[in-house]
Write a protein that holds these residues in place. Structure first.
Motif, PDB file in Angstrom:
ATOM      1  N   ALA A  51       0.833  -1.203   0.000  1.00  0.00           N
ATOM      2  CA  ALA A  51       0.000   0.000   0.000  1.00  0.00           C
ATOM      3  C   ALA A  51       0.871   1.258   0.000  1.00  0.00           C
ATOM      4  N   ILE A  89       2.338   1.575  -3.591  1.00  0.00           N
ATOM      5  CA  ILE A  89       1.329   2.049  -4.546  1.00  0.00           C
ATOM      6  C   ILE A  89       1.019   3.527  -4.305  1.00  0.00           C
ATOM      7  N   THR A  90       0.855   3.900  -3.035  1.00  0.00           N
ATOM      8  CA  THR A  90       0.548   5.293  -2.701  1.00  0.00           C
ATOM      9  C   THR A  90       1.683   6.219  -3.133  1.00  0.00           C
ATOM     10  N   THR A 101       1.821   6.571  -6.863  1.00  0.00           N
ATOM     11  CA  THR A 101       0.703   7.398  -7.328  1.00  0.00           C
ATOM     12  C   THR A 101       0.988   8.874  -7.084  1.00  0.00           C
ATOM     13  N   VAL A 129       2.362   2.431 -11.434  1.00  0.00           N
ATOM     14  CA  VAL A 129       1.257   2.238 -10.487  1.00  0.00           C
ATOM     15  C   VAL A 129       0.470   0.980 -10.866  1.00  0.00           C
ATOM     16  N   ALA A 141       0.115  -2.008  -8.338  1.00  0.00           N
ATOM     17  CA  ALA A 141      -1.237  -2.368  -7.894  1.00  0.00           C
ATOM     18  C   ALA A 141      -1.527  -3.841  -8.159  1.00  0.00           C
ATOM     19  N   THR A 142      -1.117  -4.317  -9.327  1.00  0.00           N
ATOM     20  CA  THR A 142      -1.313  -5.735  -9.653  1.00  0.00           C
ATOM     21  C   THR A 142      -0.521  -6.616  -8.683  1.00  0.00           C
TER      22      THR A 142
END
Length: 165
Positions: free
Chosen positions: A54, A57-58, A61, A71, A75-76
């Motif tokens: 997390a 990803i954050t 992003t 991203v 995410a995947t």
């Protein structure tokens, strides 16, 4: 800011490390079995797997935008890691609990059948095999892991912005 450190990588590692360390006080507050070994164990609250992905990803992003291929890859990868930590690894942990119960039952039966002495009982207890029980995560542990990762990514971003000027 990004030229000085790899913000997404650092955010992910800080989230993982923080989540591992915070497992001990969280277990204590939840009145669960507590030891320093929790810091190096899998499972528990919050999920360091979820926190790490997390945060990654954050941070990606924030740095590159939601439409970035980075991203999409993260995410995947994150979804796979999170589902694995709740699914396959959780089931393995539940199997570990059952295996340990079977070992304990067999030990009781063996003691009854062979009438072991106290000395033999101590020897066998020291050489027992146990399967690891806490391998995966409950959904609530994953949820708080995700929140932890997101928060750490934003906090780290803010801290790094203080040093940008």
């Amino acid at each position: 800011m990004s030229e000085f450190i790899n913000y997404p990588l650092v955010a992910a590692f800080i989230a993982i490390i923080f989540s591992q360390f915070v497992k001990v006080p969280v277990a204590y507050l939840l009145k669960r079995k507590t030891s320093l070994a929790l810091m190096t164990s899998t499972g528990g609250m919050p999920s360091s797997h979820s926190a790490g992905v997390a945060a990654l990803i954050t941070a990606l992003t924030v740095d590159y935008g939601a439409n970035s291929p980075l991203v999409a890859i993260a995410a995947t990868f994150g979804v796979i890691v999170i589902f694995d930590s709740m699914g396959v690894r959780r089931q393995s942990g539940e199997h570990g609990i059952i295996i340990n119960e079977l070992i304990a039952d067999l030990d009781i039966l063996r003691k009854q059948v062979f009438h072991l002495s106290k000395r033999e009982e101590v020897y066998t207890r020291e050489h027992e095999r146990h399967s690891r029980e806490y391998l995966g995560h409950k959904p609530i542990e994953v949820f708080f892991g995700i929140l932890t990762g997101i928060a750490i990514a934003f906090i780290l971003r803010e801290v790094l912005s203080w040093f940008a000027y």
